[in-house]
Write an enzyme that holds these catalytic residues in place. Structure first.
Site, PDB file in Angstrom:
ATOM      1  CB  SER A 264      32.797  55.301  57.871  1.00 53.84           C
ATOM      2  OG  SER A 264      32.873  55.170  59.266  1.00 53.84           O
ATOM      3  N   GLY A 265      35.718  55.209  59.042  1.00 49.47           N
ATOM      4  CA  GLY A 265      36.628  54.368  59.788  1.00 49.47           C
ATOM      5  C   GLY A 265      35.913  53.408  60.713  1.00 49.47           C
ATOM      6  CG  ASP A 266      33.387  51.971  63.940  1.00 44.84           C
ATOM      7  OD1 ASP A 266      32.802  50.921  63.614  1.00 44.84           O
ATOM      8  OD2 ASP A 266      33.808  52.176  65.088  1.00 44.84           O
ATOM      9  CG  ASP A 267      29.641  49.772  62.608  1.00 39.54           C
ATOM     10  OD1 ASP A 267      30.305  48.883  62.041  1.00 39.54           O
ATOM     11  OD2 ASP A 267      29.358  49.743  63.820  1.00 39.54           O
ATOM     12  CB  SER A 298      33.209  50.958  56.430  1.00 37.86           C
ATOM     13  OG  SER A 298      33.753  50.940  57.730  1.00 37.86           O
TER      14      SER A 298
END
Length: 388
Positions: A264-267, A298
């Site tokens: 992921s690019g976030d949580d 991540s």
């Protein structure tokens, strides 16, 4: 605390005028027992009702869909779901998506319904912004998360539903989020980006055995819902894609997330319950959440985050057998609070690699919907256990 499957896998064979296929649906009966974590509030027992096989089925090709990756099939999906919705009270309906690349705009689901993807089926989200209708902000947020106005409707959406399954033989749902990420970086969007899958005000929801790709924004967003199973899912997005959270249970009760792999690019998992004064006013916490056997990559964010938007409260969360690989250097788990209650969080049996701090706690994320929040509000935090 243990979750135990009570119902065997069933198969169903449906003869149709144009296509014959076997649809496999997992019927679940799950029981959540009490947690034995030290200093953690005892988890209440809850039960997931079994999800039955469907009495009626159809293929999206019967409604004119073409799986060439170029033909826009929104009307075909809408027509197929409208047709199957007639069977909600008489055994339910299953929509089969065969092998192919099926381009479509957003569409709504219905109750007592299964969306089933063949292993070589790919649902492709339209990259034409005109194929994404606008919707109102969530009441527990007061504003769009990225802009004061509304938000774009999620790619696969449902509200006020009962007994909904999105599953397959590891078929793919691709949000083709690049166009949205570019607009976000350029600051050209007037409304909040859409999620890949969003289910609202619903109960008995299963999302399983799929690969979810390139969401425009958060990937799976159950909100104001209960009795949710997310199982056997792979979620992938470029690690530099903006805000592509994996799974965000938001003001939900009785949720199980297990056997999930997320890049992921976030949580990877962000637990939410509303934003500042709007979340406090709405007053619907996320509670009785179990996360098991999660693998997370991540580099720029957290494995599991409680917040940032959690002003409605978070209660009774257990995470176990979690593997974090190359998550943000500051946080395997990140707890972010501002003026609300968080109680009963147990995280144990984890393997953490390539980050310096296993648990980060911060009372002020620094993001607010408007100036009307209470800057003096302080969180109430109890019963936090973190064991390796």
């Amino acid at each position: 605390m243990e979750l135990e499957a009570k119902s065997p896998m069933k198969t169903q064979s449906q003869g149709m005028s144009r296509v014959t296929f076997w649809a496999f649906i997992v019927a679940l009966m799950v029981i959540l027992g009490g947690a034995d974590g030290r200093m953690v509030k005892t988890f209440n027992t809850f039960e997931y009702s079994a999800i039955s096989c469907r009495a009626h089925s159809a293929s999206v090709t019967e409604f004119g869909a073409v799986g060439d990756g170029k033909t826009l099939n929104t009307r075909a999906f809408e027509a197929a779901i409208a047709h199957l919705s007639r069977y909600s009270a008489v055994g339910g309906g299953l929509l089969y998506v065969p092998a192919g690349r099926w381009l479509t705009g957003t569409f709504n689901l219905t109750s007592h319904f299964t969306l089933y993807l063949h292993r070589h089926a790919v649902l492709l989200a339209s990259q034409d912004i005109n194929d994404w209708p606008l919707s109102d902000p969530l009441p527990s947020y007061g504003h769009g998360r990225e802009a004061p106005g509304g938000r774009y409707m999620s790619f696969i959406f449902g509200t006020n539903l009962t007994d909904v399954i999105i599953t397959g033989d590891n078929g793919k749902i691709d949000g083709q989020g690049g166009v949205w990420w570019n607009k976000f970086h350029k600051g050209s969007l007037k409304y909040t980006r859409p999620h890949l899958i969003e289910i609202m005000h619903s109960r008995s929801v299963q999302i399983s055995n799929l690969t979810l790709l390139n969401s425009p924004f958060w990937t799976v967003h159950p909100v104001y819902s209960s009795d949710i199973v997310i199982q056997g899912v792979t979620i992938l997005a470029p690690v530099k894609s903006p805000n592509t959270d994996g799974i965000d249970p938001d003001s939900c009760t009785n949720t199980r997330i297990e056997d999930v792999h997320i890049v992921s690019g976030d949580d990877c998992v962000a637990v939410k319950s509303g934003w500042d004064e709007y979340g406090i006013s709405y007053g619907m916490p996320t509670r009785q959440l179990v996360i098991r056997r999660l693998t997370c990559i991540s580099p720029y964010s957290a494995m599991i985050a409680l917040g940032s938007e959690m002003s409605g409260g978070i209660e009774d969360v257990r995470a176990e057998d979690i593997t974090a690989i190359n998550t943000e250097s500051g946080s395997g788990s990140r707890l972010l609070w501002a003026g609300r209650i968080c109680e009963g969080y147990l995280c144990e049996g984890n393997e953490n690699a390539h980050h310096e701090v296993g648990l980060l706690m911060d009372g002020n994320y620094g993001s607010h919907p408007d100036p009307h929040y209470n800057p003096k509000a302080r969180p109430m935090i109890t019963g936090i256990n973190y064991r390796i």
